[in-house]
Design an enzyme around this catalytic site. Structure first.
Site, PDB file in Angstrom:
ATOM      1  N   LYS A   1      24.680 -11.781 -60.475  1.00  0.00           N
ATOM      2  CA  LYS A   1      23.455 -12.181 -59.783  1.00  0.00           C
ATOM      3  C   LYS A   1      23.802 -12.381 -58.324  1.00  0.00           C
ATOM      4  CE  LYS A   1      21.650 -16.129 -58.888  1.00  0.00           C
ATOM      5  NZ  LYS A   1      21.293 -15.832 -57.487  1.00  0.00           N
TER       6      LYS A   1
ATOM      7  N   GLY B   1      29.556 -20.592 -53.571  1.00  0.00           N
ATOM      8  CA  GLY B   1      28.375 -21.257 -53.019  1.00  0.00           C
ATOM      9  C   GLY B   1      28.678 -22.713 -52.739  1.00  0.00           C
TER      10      GLY B   1
ATOM     11  N   GLU C   1      34.545 -20.780 -55.809  1.00  0.00           N
ATOM     12  CA  GLU C   1      34.893 -20.807 -54.387  1.00  0.00           C
ATOM     13  C   GLU C   1      33.749 -21.545 -53.711  1.00  0.00           C
ATOM     14  OE1 GLU C   1      34.913 -20.530 -50.966  1.00  0.00           O
ATOM     15  OE2 GLU C   1      34.822 -18.336 -50.806  1.00  0.00           O
TER      16      GLU C   1
ATOM     17  N   CYS D   1      32.204 -20.225 -45.146  1.00  0.00           N
ATOM     18  CA  CYS D   1      32.771 -21.350 -45.898  1.00  0.00           C
ATOM     19  C   CYS D   1      34.033 -21.901 -45.239  1.00  0.00           C
ATOM     20  CB  CYS D   1      33.034 -20.959 -47.346  1.00  0.00           C
ATOM     21  SG  CYS D   1      34.064 -19.502 -47.515  1.00  0.00           S
TER      22      CYS D   1
HETATM   23  P1  NAD Z   1      22.203 -23.395 -52.108  1.00  0.00           P
HETATM   24  O1  NAD Z   1      23.199 -24.331 -52.672  1.00  0.00           O
HETATM   25  O2  NAD Z   1      20.777 -23.524 -52.476  1.00  0.00           O
HETATM   26  O3  NAD Z   1      22.614 -21.873 -52.459  1.00  0.00           O
HETATM   27  C1  NAD Z   1      23.910 -21.361 -52.233  1.00  0.00           C
HETATM   28  C2  NAD Z   1      24.062 -20.120 -53.113  1.00  0.00           C
HETATM   29  O4  NAD Z   1      24.056 -20.506 -54.475  1.00  0.00           O
HETATM   30  C3  NAD Z   1      22.901 -19.135 -52.978  1.00  0.00           C
HETATM   31  O5  NAD Z   1      23.428 -17.833 -53.008  1.00  0.00           O
HETATM   32  C4  NAD Z   1      22.019 -19.397 -54.208  1.00  0.00           C
HETATM   33  O6  NAD Z   1      21.348 -18.240 -54.674  1.00  0.00           O
HETATM   34  C5  NAD Z   1      23.031 -19.846 -55.222  1.00  0.00           C
HETATM   35  N1  NAD Z   1      22.492 -20.791 -56.183  1.00  0.00           N
HETATM   36  C6  NAD Z   1      21.744 -21.885 -55.922  1.00  0.00           C
HETATM   37  N2  NAD Z   1      21.450 -22.548 -57.076  1.00  0.00           N
HETATM   38  C7  NAD Z   1      22.035 -21.840 -58.076  1.00  0.00           C
HETATM   39  C8  NAD Z   1      22.124 -22.003 -59.486  1.00  0.00           C
HETATM   40  N3  NAD Z   1      21.564 -23.059 -60.110  1.00  0.00           N
HETATM   41  N4  NAD Z   1      22.783 -21.071 -60.209  1.00  0.00           N
HETATM   42  C9  NAD Z   1      23.378 -20.006 -59.606  1.00  0.00           C
HETATM   43  N5  NAD Z   1      23.348 -19.800 -58.270  1.00  0.00           N
HETATM   44  C10 NAD Z   1      22.693 -20.710 -57.519  1.00  0.00           C
HETATM   45  O7  NAD Z   1      22.347 -23.504 -50.548  1.00  0.00           O
HETATM   46  P2  NAD Z   1      21.835 -22.587 -49.370  1.00  0.00           P
HETATM   47  O8  NAD Z   1      20.850 -23.357 -48.558  1.00  0.00           O
HETATM   48  O9  NAD Z   1      21.484 -21.221 -49.831  1.00  0.00           O
HETATM   49  O10 NAD Z   1      23.190 -22.459 -48.591  1.00  0.00           O
HETATM   50  C11 NAD Z   1      23.776 -23.545 -47.940  1.00  0.00           C
HETATM   51  C12 NAD Z   1      24.937 -24.126 -48.668  1.00  0.00           C
HETATM   52  O11 NAD Z   1      25.510 -23.196 -49.574  1.00  0.00           O
HETATM   53  C13 NAD Z   1      26.022 -24.459 -47.685  1.00  0.00           C
HETATM   54  O12 NAD Z   1      26.018 -25.809 -47.421  1.00  0.00           O
HETATM   55  C14 NAD Z   1      27.304 -23.982 -48.296  1.00  0.00           C
HETATM   56  O13 NAD Z   1      28.013 -25.077 -48.816  1.00  0.00           O
HETATM   57  C15 NAD Z   1      26.915 -23.147 -49.439  1.00  0.00           C
HETATM   58  N6  NAD Z   1      27.333 -21.748 -49.317  1.00  0.00           N
HETATM   59  C16 NAD Z   1      28.656 -21.513 -49.441  1.00  0.00           C
HETATM   60  C17 NAD Z   1      29.105 -20.224 -49.341  1.00  0.00           C
HETATM   61  C18 NAD Z   1      30.578 -19.938 -49.469  1.00  0.00           C
HETATM   62  O14 NAD Z   1      31.000 -18.872 -49.066  1.00  0.00           O
HETATM   63  N7  NAD Z   1      31.359 -20.832 -50.077  1.00  0.00           N
HETATM   64  C19 NAD Z   1      28.224 -19.198 -49.101  1.00  0.00           C
HETATM   65  C20 NAD Z   1      26.857 -19.478 -48.988  1.00  0.00           C
HETATM   66  C21 NAD Z   1      26.421 -20.785 -49.108  1.00  0.00           C
END
Ligand code: NAD
Length: 476
Positions: free
Chosen positions: A174, A227, A249, A283
């Site tokens: 996904k 994420g 990660e 990240c």
């Molecule tokens: P978010 O936590 O809503 O989403 C982050 C990612 O997780 C998105 O791709 C989203 O589709 C996915 N996601 C969210 N809820 C999920 C679930 N229940 N099951 C599976 N996937 C899920 O946050 P956001 O506003 O999109 O992004 C900001 C935050 O996300 C940041 O503070 C950062 O910590 C984190 N982030 C980290 C990375 C990384 O490379 N580690 C990348 C993108 C976002």
């Protein structure tokens, strides 16, 4: 032309059929550019069944042949890099030059995994009794599910797909609904490269619904997620209750320490580049800047000079060096952190506000005198905001750097071996970058400690999470 968005299940690109769909936005304008179809529960089950069936034969395909498909996708990636990158700029916002670089780098990740797959070795262990042979074998764990984010949409997907498929596992992926074009582009290249149907499946939907449905399935043996920490915790608890392997990660809150003996201009140049890269949505971005009091004024002057030179604009414009934030919710998230720090006594040296009314632009922001209890010093900003503070003693700086529950990346600048050694040993992080920005090369592992994750991607560790160890003993 923007990507034709669809699901990819059992070798078929599917959309329509009364499935719900969501809008995809261009973050530079805020306008809708496409509709993304969501998978129904039946679609998810079909993807799982396809991955389960495909695993029976894919696990027996030789590493050389699996590698040949990865190599073919690497070649196609290079050939289509510009078209894929244009769509990343359209749905995620980053400058086109950076999107092209991201896609091209992925060709290397695919090639490296193709080669490394041939080095998935077992071993023979001497037995304690005559005529017994003991062999330790490495076998793919089975059907995996992966969830990848929007900040490097091609790269994050390639890392997981190459590791899963290279090890002989099959995958339901996904991708990020906010920036979906890269994942479907990748699926098309695998399809064209002759990947057997069902080995890779791509689905979309409401993230929490898709992940809970997929992870609960007894078909799934491994979960990989990149994420935020809160979502990572949720995914880990679901995977844990099903006793599934996991690679996580997660976010970080990387400290950057500039020592009294640092090359201050180099530190300011390198740290401003890594801080504002991808509008801070990385990240491993440095997020807390600890500067020795004796070099503080010089560092701040140079750092601000670099930040002021950033050209913020649509990623499609050649002169742009920093694009918009990837979606509308990131703008209030930045604003709240800036306002919280200001209310607690921080000084805004640069930026601190949204730019314009169109799109999701936020100004490169530098703050000083930020107290340690400000939200931005505790929570990952994931945006173009740099809080800078002074310190007097290196041990104190390392203690403050380690004070958070995160441990993904860290940066330090010093010209003495003594301090470099203290920093290497003292910083609690998955990677410590001394006097440079670090690299995202395929041959080096990336992973966090503490709340920043479990396991690594890349490096010779890349297949670890996808392989089970089997002991075979045989009496001749
Ligand atoms: P978010 O936590 O809503 O989403 C982050 C990612 O997780 C998105 O791709 C989203 O589709 C996915 N996601 C969210 N809820 C999920 C679930 N229940 N099951 C599976 N996937 C899920 O946050 P956001 O506003 O999109 O992004 C900001 C935050 O996300 C940041 O503070 C950062 O910590 C984190 N982030 C980290 C990375 C990384 O490379 N580690 C990348 C993108 C976002």
């Amino acid at each position: 032309m923007y990507e034709d968005l669809s699901l990819y299940i059992d070798g078929e690109f599917i959309k329509g059929g009364g499935r719900p769909a969501q809008d995809v936005f261009d973050p530079a304008t805020g306008s809708v550019i496409a509709q993304l179809p969501h998978a129904t529960k039946e679609d998810l089950d079909r993807a799982l069944a396809a991955a389960q069936k495909a695993f029976e034969s894919w696990r027996l395909v030789s590493a050389l042949e699996r590698g040949n498909i990865l190599r073919k996708v690497a070649q196609l990636t290079r050939e289509r890099a510009e078209a894929i990158a244009r769509n990343i700029t359209a749905d995620m916002g980053k400058p086109l030059k950076e999107a092209i670089a991201e896609v091209n780098r992925c060709a290397e990740h695919l090639e490296w995994h193709a080669e490394e797959a041939r080095r998935i070795y077992g071993r023979v262990v001497a037995a304690r009794v005559p005529n017994v042979r003991q062999m330790v074998l490495k076998e793919p764990v089975g059907v995996c599910v992966a969830f990848t984010p929007w900040n490097f949409p091609y790269n994050q997907a390639v890392r997981k797909v190459a590791a899963a498929l290279g090890s002989g596992c099959t995958l339901v992926l996904k991708g990020p609904e906010d920036a979906p074009s890269a994942v479907i582009a990748l699926a098309r290249l695998f399809h064209e490269a002759g990947l057997p149907k069902g080995v890779l499946n791509c689905v979309w939907g409401v993230p929490s619904e898709v992940s809970s449905h997929l992870i609960a399935s007894p078909i799934v043996r491994k979960v990989s997620f990149t994420g935020s920490v809160p979502v990572g915790r949720l995914i880990a608890s679901m995977a844990g209750s099903g006793l599934k392997r996991m690679t996580l990660e997660l976010g970080g809150h990387s400290p950057a320490i500039v020592c009294e003996d640092a090359d201050v201009d180099a530190a300011a140049r390198v740290l401003s580049a890594v801080k504002f890269n991808n509008a801070g949505q990385v990240c491993v971005a440095p997020n807390r800047f600890y500067i020795h009091e004796k070099v503080y004024d010089r560092f701040m002057a140079s750092f601000l000079e670099h930040a002021k030179k950033l050209k913020v604009g649509p990623g499609s414009e050649a002169t742009t060096t920093m694009g918009p934030l990837a979606h509308s919710r990131r703008v209030p998230a930045m604003m709240e952190m800036v306002e919280d720090a200001r209310a607690k006594g921080a000084r805004i040296e640069l930026g601190g506000a949204r730019m314009g009314d169109n799109g999701y632009f936020f100004a490169p922001t530098v703050m000083t005198e930020v107290p340690d209890d400000a939200s931005i010093m505790l929570n990952e900003p994931f945006g173009p905001v740099a809080p800078c503070v002074r310190y007097t003693d290196l041990d104190e700086a390392i203690r403050r750097a380690n004070a958070l529950p995160y441990g993904l990346s860290s940066y330090a600048f010093t010209t003495t071996t003594k301090n470099a050694l203290k920093l290497q040993n003292g910083l609690q992080a998955g990677n410590v970058n001394i006097n440079h920005s670090g690299q995202a090369a395929p041959e080096i592992p990336l992973g966090g400690v503490k709340d920043s994750g479990i396991g690594s991607e890349g490096g010779q560790e890349t297949f670890d999470g996808y392989l089970a160890t089997k002991l075979v003993t045989q009496l001749d």
